[in-house]
Design an enzyme around this catalytic site. Structure first.
Site, mmCIF file in Angstrom:
data_model
loop_
_atom_site.group_PDB
_atom_site.id
_atom_site.type_symbol
_atom_site.label_atom_id
_atom_site.label_comp_id
_atom_site.label_asym_id
_atom_site.label_seq_id
_atom_site.Cartn_x
_atom_site.Cartn_y
_atom_site.Cartn_z
ATOM 1 N N HIS A 250 -4.329 28.421 12.634
ATOM 2 C CA HIS A 250 -3.656 27.525 13.788
ATOM 3 C C HIS A 250 -2.932 28.754 14.815
ATOM 4 C CE1 HIS A 250 -0.326 25.359 13.112
ATOM 5 N NE2 HIS A 250 -0.957 24.359 12.533
ATOM 6 N N HIS B 129 0.546 29.614 13.372
ATOM 7 C CA HIS B 129 1.032 30.689 12.814
ATOM 8 C C HIS B 129 0.349 31.983 13.070
ATOM 9 C CE1 HIS B 129 -1.630 27.651 10.422
ATOM 10 N NE2 HIS B 129 -0.321 27.498 9.318
ATOM 11 N N CYS C 102 6.483 14.325 -1.332
ATOM 12 C CA CYS C 102 4.903 13.901 -1.043
ATOM 13 C C CYS C 102 4.064 15.123 -1.235
ATOM 14 C CB CYS C 102 5.203 14.841 1.156
ATOM 15 S SG CYS C 102 4.236 14.396 1.809
ATOM 16 N N CYS D 159 3.560 17.521 1.202
ATOM 17 C CA CYS D 159 4.758 18.881 1.711
ATOM 18 C C CYS D 159 5.185 19.526 0.890
ATOM 19 C CB CYS D 159 5.913 18.270 1.839
ATOM 20 S SG CYS D 159 6.186 17.634 3.782
ATOM 21 N N CYS E 262 6.327 9.962 5.320
ATOM 22 C CA CYS E 262 7.206 11.348 5.346
ATOM 23 C C CYS E 262 6.478 12.048 6.909
ATOM 24 C CB CYS E 262 5.629 12.330 4.769
ATOM 25 S SG CYS E 262 6.366 13.978 4.896
ATOM 26 N N HIS F 10 3.605 13.872 7.055
ATOM 27 C CA HIS F 10 2.712 13.949 6.835
ATOM 28 C C HIS F 10 2.460 11.524 7.579
ATOM 29 C CE1 HIS F 10 2.598 17.350 5.254
ATOM 30 N NE2 HIS F 10 1.399 17.306 5.178
ATOM 31 N N LYS G 82 4.151 18.889 17.814
ATOM 32 C CA LYS G 82 4.126 20.028 17.941
ATOM 33 C C LYS G 82 2.675 20.889 17.237
ATOM 34 C CE LYS G 82 5.320 22.420 13.436
ATOM 35 N NZ LYS G 82 5.204 22.464 11.744
ATOM 36 N N LYS H 58 -3.146 21.412 12.736
ATOM 37 C CA LYS H 58 -4.180 20.759 12.131
ATOM 38 C C LYS H 58 -4.745 19.472 12.010
ATOM 39 C CE LYS H 58 -7.989 21.644 11.989
ATOM 40 N NZ LYS H 58 -9.426 22.574 13.352
HETATM 41 ZN ZN LIG Z 1 4.606 15.204 4.281
#
Ligand SMILES: [Zn+2]
Length: 512
Positions: A19, A22, A128, A131, A153, A156, A303, A306
Site C-alpha cells: 500500500h 510501503h 502476537c 506482529c 495487540c 492487530h 495509520k 490493509k
Molecule cells: Zn500484533
C-alpha cells in the site's frame, strides 16, 4: 575516493499487500539513493522481502500451496511490480529465502554463539502472530467487541497466544549501557530526535534477553547447531542488511558496502536501533551509520494499513497523476520524519498548483519565448546576478537538507527556483522587452536566466521525478542524462544549446 552510501528499506513482509505506506518508504529511500548517486557517491540501495515465519506458513497452507510457492508468487505478482510501478532504482533485491541470506545468517549465529552471547533457556510469553513478536503487558490494550474483557495487540486488535518454549536466547540484556553510550556519542545515529528519545527511553528501562529461535514450526532458517529450531523471523530478517552485502563470504564487498543507513517506519525503529546494534556489537561488526524512523501516512486520521481498510494502492494514484507526481507529492507535502495526512484533495491541489501551473507552465512559457525571440537558441550571455545567487543558495540548501534526511526541504529548495522564476518573468515581462530593439541584451539575459534556473531545477529534481526531470532537461537543451549531472554543482550549469519542445509534463487532471 567517492563516499560510501549504502541505504536500505526494511524488507517488506511478503504477506502484506503493498500500500502507499510501503511506497512512501520505498520512494524516500530511492530519492536519497538517487541523490547520492548523482553526487558521485559509491551508492548502493538495497530492498527486499521478509518471507519466513508462522503467519506465512499458515496463509500458504490456507491457499493450498507450500510456503516457498506462496512467497514466490507474492514477490513476483506484488512486490517486484510495485518497485517498477514507482520507478525505484534499487541496486539489489534480497529475499530471506535466498541462499546467500541463509548462509550469512548461519555464519552470524555461529559467531554470536562462539562469542558467548547465545544460550538455551525456558520462556513463556504472549505472542502476537500478526506482529510475529512477543508482547509485554505495556504493549497491550483492552479488547473491544468479541474480545471485550481480554488484553489484545494494539496493532492487530486480537488476543495473543500464550507460548511456552525452550528456545535459544540472545543476551540482549547485556547491551543496555553500550547502547546508551552509542546514542550519546553519536547523536545522529538515530533520527529524528523524537524517535531517538523514544528508543533511548526504552533502553533506559532495562532490556531483557531475546528469544531468537522457535521449534513449533519449521518455515525458517534452521539454527546451525540444532536443526529442531528455526531462527526467530525478526532476528533473521535484520541480518538481510549484511547478508546482501557479502557478510562472511566476501569480505572485500562487505568492507565496501558496510555500514549502511536504514530508512524505516518509526514503528520498527526499536528493532533497528536497539536489537540490531546490539547484534552488531555482539558479532563485532561496525554499527550502522544511521537509523532514520519516518512518520506514518494517515488517512482520515488513522495509520494506513490493509487490515484497517485504509489501504490505498499506489496504482490508484499513479494511474490518475502519474508516477512522478506520486513521488513528488509524498516527498514534498510531508515533512520527512513526521506523520502526514493523505487526501485526494490535497494531492489534486498541489499537483495543479505546484507541478502543472508552477513547473510545467514555467517551462513551456520559457521555451516558447526562446523559440519565438531567439530562434530556439539559448542566448550565451551573463545571467542576472540575483538569479545566479538564488540558484546557488538553493543548491546549497538542498544539499544540506538531504544530508539531514530532510527530503521535503531539499524538494522545496528546488521548487523555490521555480517559484522565483515565475515571479521574475512577470516582473521582467520579456514580451514587452521583445518589442524594443534597444532591449535586446536585456531580453537575452532574462531568457538565459530562466533557462539556467529551469535546468538547475531539473538537475535537482531528477532524484524525485526522474522521468519528468529528464524531459525538462532535454527541453532546455541539456545534453545526455540529467541524472549524470553532478547535483552539488547544479548551479554551475549554463544553457547555451538549442531548446527543443517540452511535452506536456503534468497535464490537467479533471477528476481525481
Ligand atoms: Zn500484533
Amino acid at each position: 575516493m567517492p563516499e560510501r552510501f549504502t541505504v536500505t528499506t526494511p524488507i517488506y513482509y511478503v504477506n502484506d499487500v503493498p500500500h502507499i505506506g510501503h511506497a512512501y518508504n520505498e520512494v524516500a529511500t530511492d530519492v536519497l539513493a538517487r541523490w547520492h548517486r548523482q553526487r558521485g557517491d559509491d551508492t548502493w540501495m538495497l530492498t527486499g522481502t521478509d518471507e519466513h515465519g508462522q503467519k506465512i506458513m499458515r496463509t500458504a497452507a490456507a491457499n493450498g500451496v507450500s510456503p516457498q510457492e506462496w512467497t514466490d508468487r507474492l514477490v513476483e505478482t506484488a512486490w517486484i511490480p510495485q518497485l517498477e510501478l514507482l520507478d525505484i532504482a534499487n541496486d539489489d533485491f534480497i529475499r530471506t529465502t535466498d541462499e546467500r541470506h541463509k548462509v550469512g545468517v548461519r555464519i552470524f549465529l555461529e559467531r554470536l554463539k562462539e562469542a558467548g552471547y547465545i544460550y538455551h533457556g525456558e520462556f513463556e510469553g504472549h505472542y502476537c502472530v500478526g506482529c510475529e513478536e512477543y508482547k509485554t503487558p505495556g504493549d497491550l490494550v483492552p479488547g473491544t467487541g468479541e474480545f471485550e474483557g481480554q488484553q489484545v495487540c494494539a496493532i492487530h486488535s486480537r488476543p495473543l497466544e500464550t507460548v511456552r518454549e525452550a528456545n535459544y536466547f540472545f543476551k540482549l540484556s547485556e547491551f543496555g549501557d553500550r547502547l546508551l553510550a552509542l546514542y550519546d556519542e553519536r547523536p545522529d545515529y538515530v533520527q529524528p530526535e523524537h524517535v531517538r528519545n523514544e528508543v533511548r527511553q526504552f533502553v533506559k528501562q532495562g532490556l531483557t534477553d531475546l528469544s531468537i529461535s522457535r521449534n513449533t514450526f519449521d518455515w525458517g532458517i534452521k539454527v546451525p547447531w540444532d536443526e529442531t529450531h528455526v531462527v526467530y523471523v525478526w532476528f533473521e530478517a535484520l541480518l538481510n542488511y549484511i547478508t546482501a552485502n557479502g557478510y562472511g563470504v566476501d569480505e572485500e564487498r562487505f568492507a565496501r558496502r558496510w555500514p549502511a543507513t536504514h530508512i524505516v517506519g518509526k514503528d520498527i525503529a526499536r528493532f533497528h536501533a536497539v536489537i540490531w546494534p546490539a547484534m552488531q556489537m555482539a558479532a563485532g561488526i561496525e554499527i550502522s551509520d544511521h537509523v532514520f524512523g519516518h512518520g506514518w501516512l494517515l488517512v482520515g486520521g488513522e495509520k494506513m494499513s490493509k487490515s484497517k481498510a485504509t489501504g490505498i494502492e499506489p496504482k490508484q494514484i499513479t494511474e490518475v497523476f502519474g508516477v512522478d507526481a506520486f513521488r513528488y507529492y509524498f516527498m514534498s507535502a510531508i515533512a520527512f520524519g513526521s506523520d502526514g495526512s493523505f487526501s485526494w484533495e490535497d494531492l489534486d491541489a498541489r499537483y495543479h498548483s505546484e507541478l502543472a501551473n508552477g513547473l510545467g507552465n514555467l517551462a513551456s512559457r520559457v521555451i516558447a519565448m526562446v523559440h519565438k525571440y531567439c530562434d530556439g537558441v539559448v542566448p550565451d550571455v551573463e545571467i542576472d546576478a540575483d538569479i545566479a545567487t538564488l540558484v546557488t543558495d538553493a543548491v546549497a540548501r538542498a544539499e544540506s537538507a538531504i544530508d539531514a534526511f530532510q527530503i521535503h526541504d531539499g524538494v522545496d529548495a528546488a521548487m523555490s527556483i521555480v517559484e522565483r522564476l515565475n515571479g521574475y518573468i512577470t516582473e521582467q515581462a520579456p514580451w514587452v522587452l521583445a518589442k524594443d530593439v534597444a532591449q535586446r541584451e536585456r531580453l537575452a539575459a532574462v531568457l538565459a536566466s530562466n533557462v539556467h534556473g529551469i535546468g538547475a531545477a531539473a538537475i535537482m529534481l531528477a532524484p524525485v521525478m526522474p522521468g519528468s526531470a529528464q524531459k525538462l532537461w532535454t527541453a532546455v537543451g541539456g545534453e545526455g542524462e540529467v541524472a549524470a549531472q553532478p547535483i552539488q554543482r547544479a548551479h554551475e550549469w549554463r544553457g547555451t544549446g538549442r531548446v527543443t519542445t517540452v511535452p506536456p509534463l503534468f497535464p490537467r487532471v479533471e477528476q481525481a
